[in-house]
Design a protein around this motif. Structure first.
Motif, PDB file in Angstrom:
ATOM      1  N   MET A   1     -17.000  14.875  21.221  1.00 33.74           N
ATOM      2  CA  MET A   1     -17.203  13.590  21.305  1.00 33.74           C
ATOM      3  C   MET A   1     -15.770  12.835  20.632  1.00 33.74           C
ATOM      4  SD  MET A   1     -19.900  10.752  19.541  1.00 33.74           S
ATOM      5  CE  MET A   1     -19.595   9.027  19.720  1.00 33.74           C
ATOM      6  N   THR A   2     -15.049  12.052  21.624  1.00 28.89           N
ATOM      7  CA  THR A   2     -13.780  11.622  21.362  1.00 28.89           C
ATOM      8  C   THR A   2     -13.927  10.434  20.102  1.00 28.89           C
ATOM      9  OG1 THR A   2     -12.989  11.929  23.396  1.00 28.89           O
ATOM     10  CG2 THR A   2     -11.651  10.473  22.220  1.00 28.89           C
ATOM     11  N   GLU A   3     -13.229  10.722  19.058  1.00 29.49           N
ATOM     12  CA  GLU A   3     -13.146   9.538  18.268  1.00 29.49           C
ATOM     13  C   GLU A   3     -12.448   8.347  18.419  1.00 29.49           C
ATOM     14  OE1 GLU A   3     -11.133   9.132  13.464  1.00 29.49           O
ATOM     15  OE2 GLU A   3     -10.596  10.585  14.576  1.00 29.49           O
ATOM     16  N   GLU A   4     -13.173   7.063  18.503  1.00 23.72           N
ATOM     17  CA  GLU A   4     -12.564   5.890  18.574  1.00 23.72           C
ATOM     18  C   GLU A   4     -11.541   5.509  17.669  1.00 23.72           C
ATOM     19  OE1 GLU A   4     -14.177   1.243  19.398  1.00 23.72           O
ATOM     20  OE2 GLU A   4     -15.788   2.833  19.297  1.00 23.72           O
ATOM     21  N   ARG A   5     -10.288   5.039  18.240  1.00 24.35           N
ATOM     22  CA  ARG A   5      -9.203   4.830  17.559  1.00 24.35           C
ATOM     23  C   ARG A   5      -8.870   3.143  17.569  1.00 24.35           C
ATOM     24  NH1 ARG A   5      -5.457   9.688  18.858  1.00 24.35           N
ATOM     25  NH2 ARG A   5      -4.073   8.405  17.679  1.00 24.35           N
ATOM     26  N   PHE A   6      -8.429   2.846  16.650  1.00 26.16           N
ATOM     27  CA  PHE A   6      -7.888   1.360  16.676  1.00 26.16           C
ATOM     28  C   PHE A   6      -6.688   1.030  17.530  1.00 26.16           C
ATOM     29  CE2 PHE A   6      -5.416  -2.459  15.321  1.00 26.16           C
ATOM     30  CZ  PHE A   6      -6.293  -3.370  15.308  1.00 26.16           C
ATOM     31  N   THR A   7      -6.806   0.065  18.551  1.00 25.28           N
ATOM     32  CA  THR A   7      -5.887  -0.279  19.504  1.00 25.28           C
ATOM     33  C   THR A   7      -5.612  -1.782  19.591  1.00 25.28           C
ATOM     34  OG1 THR A   7      -7.329  -0.487  21.484  1.00 25.28           O
ATOM     35  CG2 THR A   7      -6.405   1.801  20.924  1.00 25.28           C
ATOM     36  N   VAL A   8      -4.294  -2.065  20.166  1.00 29.05           N
ATOM     37  CA  VAL A   8      -3.734  -3.373  20.381  1.00 29.05           C
ATOM     38  C   VAL A   8      -3.131  -3.464  21.557  1.00 29.05           C
ATOM     39  CG1 VAL A   8      -2.353  -5.344  19.452  1.00 29.05           C
ATOM     40  CG2 VAL A   8      -3.260  -3.757  17.709  1.00 29.05           C
ATOM     41  N   GLU A   9      -3.519  -4.154  22.419  1.00 28.86           N
ATOM     42  CA  GLU A   9      -2.782  -4.337  23.893  1.00 28.86           C
ATOM     43  C   GLU A   9      -2.420  -5.604  24.211  1.00 28.86           C
ATOM     44  OE1 GLU A   9      -4.391  -3.257  28.324  1.00 28.86           O
ATOM     45  OE2 GLU A   9      -4.336  -1.564  26.831  1.00 28.86           O
ATOM     46  N   VAL A  10      -1.206  -5.795  24.595  1.00 22.42           N
ATOM     47  CA  VAL A  10      -0.813  -7.143  25.018  1.00 22.42           C
ATOM     48  C   VAL A  10       0.316  -7.019  26.204  1.00 22.42           C
ATOM     49  CG1 VAL A  10      -0.745  -8.185  22.535  1.00 22.42           C
ATOM     50  CG2 VAL A  10       1.436  -7.061  23.457  1.00 22.42           C
ATOM     51  N   THR A  11       0.229  -8.055  26.971  1.00 25.76           N
ATOM     52  CA  THR A  11       1.079  -8.163  28.087  1.00 25.76           C
ATOM     53  C   THR A  11       2.066  -9.023  27.851  1.00 25.76           C
ATOM     54  OG1 THR A  11      -0.517  -7.631  29.667  1.00 25.76           O
ATOM     55  CG2 THR A  11       1.403  -8.540  30.421  1.00 25.76           C
ATOM     56  N   ILE A  12       3.432  -8.538  27.878  1.00 29.28           N
ATOM     57  CA  ILE A  12       4.670  -9.419  27.413  1.00 29.28           C
ATOM     58  C   ILE A  12       5.650  -9.691  28.688  1.00 29.28           C
ATOM     59  CG2 ILE A  12       6.765  -9.339  26.068  1.00 29.28           C
ATOM     60  CD1 ILE A  12       5.445  -7.064  24.469  1.00 29.28           C
ATOM     61  N   ALA A  13       5.768 -11.100  28.612  1.00 26.76           N
ATOM     62  CA  ALA A  13       6.522 -11.484  29.912  1.00 26.76           C
ATOM     63  C   ALA A  13       8.121 -11.061  29.746  1.00 26.76           C
ATOM     64  CB  ALA A  13       6.323 -13.097  29.830  1.00 26.76           C
ATOM     65  N   ALA A  14       8.419  -9.940  29.775  1.00 26.91           N
ATOM     66  CA  ALA A  14       9.615  -9.476  29.539  1.00 26.91           C
ATOM     67  C   ALA A  14       9.862  -8.006  30.213  1.00 26.91           C
ATOM     68  CB  ALA A  14      10.211  -9.189  28.226  1.00 26.91           C
ATOM     69  N   PRO A  15      11.042  -7.563  31.025  1.00 29.20           N
ATOM     70  CA  PRO A  15      11.090  -6.389  31.452  1.00 29.20           C
ATOM     71  C   PRO A  15      11.039  -5.319  30.414  1.00 29.20           C
ATOM     72  CG  PRO A  15      12.803  -7.878  31.996  1.00 29.20           C
ATOM     73  CD  PRO A  15      12.276  -8.435  30.916  1.00 29.20           C
ATOM     74  N   ILE A  16      10.551  -3.968  30.961  1.00 32.77           N
ATOM     75  CA  ILE A  16      10.140  -2.987  30.029  1.00 32.77           C
ATOM     76  C   ILE A  16      11.087  -2.267  29.250  1.00 32.77           C
ATOM     77  CG2 ILE A  16      10.673  -1.231  31.713  1.00 32.77           C
ATOM     78  CD1 ILE A  16       8.031   0.281  30.844  1.00 32.77           C
ATOM     79  N   ASP A  17      12.368  -2.506  29.795  1.00 32.36           N
ATOM     80  CA  ASP A  17      13.747  -2.107  28.906  1.00 32.36           C
ATOM     81  C   ASP A  17      14.061  -2.970  27.955  1.00 32.36           C
ATOM     82  OD1 ASP A  17      13.913   0.118  30.535  1.00 32.36           O
ATOM     83  OD2 ASP A  17      15.270  -0.739  31.963  1.00 32.36           O
ATOM     84  N   ASP A  18      13.606  -4.296  28.330  1.00 33.49           N
ATOM     85  CA  ASP A  18      13.847  -5.213  27.199  1.00 33.49           C
ATOM     86  C   ASP A  18      12.718  -4.697  25.869  1.00 33.49           C
ATOM     87  OD1 ASP A  18      16.067  -6.245  28.664  1.00 33.49           O
ATOM     88  OD2 ASP A  18      14.798  -8.331  28.963  1.00 33.49           O
ATOM     89  N   VAL A  19      11.898  -4.658  26.227  1.00 40.42           N
ATOM     90  CA  VAL A  19      10.544  -4.602  25.427  1.00 40.42           C
ATOM     91  C   VAL A  19      10.812  -3.178  24.470  1.00 40.42           C
ATOM     92  CG1 VAL A  19       8.102  -4.130  24.676  1.00 40.42           C
ATOM     93  CG2 VAL A  19       8.865  -5.646  26.588  1.00 40.42           C
ATOM     94  N   TRP A  20      11.191  -2.147  25.143  1.00 41.47           N
ATOM     95  CA  TRP A  20      11.799  -0.689  24.738  1.00 41.47           C
ATOM     96  C   TRP A  20      12.676  -0.989  23.643  1.00 41.47           C
ATOM     97  CZ3 TRP A  20       9.552   3.563  23.906  1.00 41.47           C
ATOM     98  CH2 TRP A  20      10.712   4.691  23.422  1.00 41.47           C
ATOM     99  N   ARG A  21      13.912  -1.780  23.935  1.00 40.85           N
ATOM    100  CA  ARG A  21      14.799  -2.118  23.058  1.00 40.85           C
ATOM    101  C   ARG A  21      14.555  -2.745  21.548  1.00 40.85           C
ATOM    102  NH1 ARG A  21      18.070  -2.605  27.692  1.00 40.85           N
ATOM    103  NH2 ARG A  21      17.464  -4.793  27.999  1.00 40.85           N
ATOM    104  N   ALA A  22      13.731  -3.833  21.990  1.00 36.94           N
ATOM    105  CA  ALA A  22      13.014  -4.447  20.785  1.00 36.94           C
ATOM    106  C   ALA A  22      12.266  -3.407  19.950  1.00 36.94           C
ATOM    107  CB  ALA A  22      12.007  -5.616  21.493  1.00 36.94           C
ATOM    108  N   LEU A  23      11.730  -2.365  20.446  1.00 34.04           N
ATOM    109  CA  LEU A  23      11.221  -1.558  19.534  1.00 34.04           C
ATOM    110  C   LEU A  23      12.219  -0.373  19.090  1.00 34.04           C
ATOM    111  CD1 LEU A  23       7.932  -0.658  21.893  1.00 34.04           C
ATOM    112  CD2 LEU A  23       7.982  -1.511  19.558  1.00 34.04           C
ATOM    113  N   ARG A  24      13.188  -0.290  19.473  1.00 32.58           N
ATOM    114  CA  ARG A  24      14.069   0.848  18.884  1.00 32.58           C
ATOM    115  C   ARG A  24      15.413   0.383  18.358  1.00 32.58           C
ATOM    116  NH1 ARG A  24      12.056   3.582  17.362  1.00 32.58           N
ATOM    117  NH2 ARG A  24      13.250   5.438  17.609  1.00 32.58           N
ATOM    118  N   ASN A  25      15.570  -0.850  18.408  1.00 29.19           N
ATOM    119  CA  ASN A  25      17.195  -1.163  17.781  1.00 29.19           C
ATOM    120  C   ASN A  25      16.651  -1.969  16.590  1.00 29.19           C
ATOM    121  OD1 ASN A  25      18.998  -3.451  17.528  1.00 29.19           O
ATOM    122  ND2 ASN A  25      20.115  -2.289  19.033  1.00 29.19           N
TER     123      ASN A  25
END
Length: 234
Positions: free
Chosen positions: A1-25
């Motif tokens: 049985m797979t353990e249920e884990r807490f998740t957060v999911e949102v859709t952001i009105a920005a290109p994927i590369d912009d979101v990635w930079r916001a997570l890494r810079n």
């Protein structure tokens, strides 16, 4: 049985590369993670630089020993961000704060979405208020009437500091409410409340005020008003 884990999911009105930079810079992370405090830069380095596993090509990373961020394109220059918490560690002292960390990530990810959609490339200034109490901050701040409003709905209210608040409902969850505030340079107010628990016997209430474009005098006056009120409210 797979353990249920807490998740957060949102859709952001920005290109994927912009979101990635916001997570890494680190400079960009300062625009949405947490709130301004003496240890913010060290916290950012600890979480987003040390012991990170990542795939820039596939736009995923794991931090803090297994908290996983995954980005996928959602069409029309939008990005879906999904964060999945690591499972419980088995360390009772650390696991006691598991729910607190869940709530923290929920807040910060919605702050990330807000920063990218409303203020890309802009710096913020924040005020953080926290204290014990069983009364949710929405009640303390006069925003309890927003309970029936859906995300995106406009609101208007008078804060206990005497100022008028107006904007829209940004997000809501079981323990949190986020609203935009026009008068703070199109800012954001996050109200969070954790009920009584083993880690918080009296419960705990938090407020994060995020502002943009205010002068030093305007921000100082705002900070003084809210700190003065908070010192008597909790």
């Amino acid at each position: 049985m797979t353990e249920e884990r807490f998740t957060v999911e949102v859709t952001i009105a920005a290109p994927i590369d912009d979101v990635w930079r916001a997570l890494r810079n680190p400079e960009q992370i300062r625009r949405w993670h947490g709130w301004h405090a003496e240890g913010l830069d060290k916290e950012i380095e600890l979480i987003y630089t040390q012991h990170v596993t990542e795939s820039p090509e596939e736009h995923w990373m794991e931090v803090q020993g297994g908290d996983r961020f995954e980005l996928t394109e959602a069409g029309d220059h939008r990005t879906r961000l999904r964060m999945t918490r690591a499972p419980l560690s088995g360390d009772s002292e650390w696991d006691a704060y598991y729910d607190d960390v869940n709530e923290g990530w929920l807040t910060f990810i919605h702050q990330l979405k807000f920063a990218l959609e409303h203020h890309p490339g802009e710096d913020r200034r924040t005020i953080f208020l926290s204290g014990p109490g069983t009364t949710p901050p929405s009640t303390l701040t006069g925003l309890a009437s927003l309970a029936g409003l859906t995300v995106g709905a406009p609101y208007a209210a008078v804060a206990p500091t005497g100022e008028e608040l107006a904007g829209t409902v940004w997000y809501r969850s079981e323990h949190q409410l986020g609203v935009t505030v026009d008068g703070w340079g199109d800012g954001l107010l996050v109200l969070a409340h954790m009920p009584a628990s083993t880690t918080h016997p009296e419960g705990v209430s938090n407020l994060i005020l995020t502002t943009y474009g205010q002068t030093n005098d305007e921000f100082t006056a705002l900070e003084e008003r809210w700190n003065s009120w908070w010192s008597t409210a909790v």
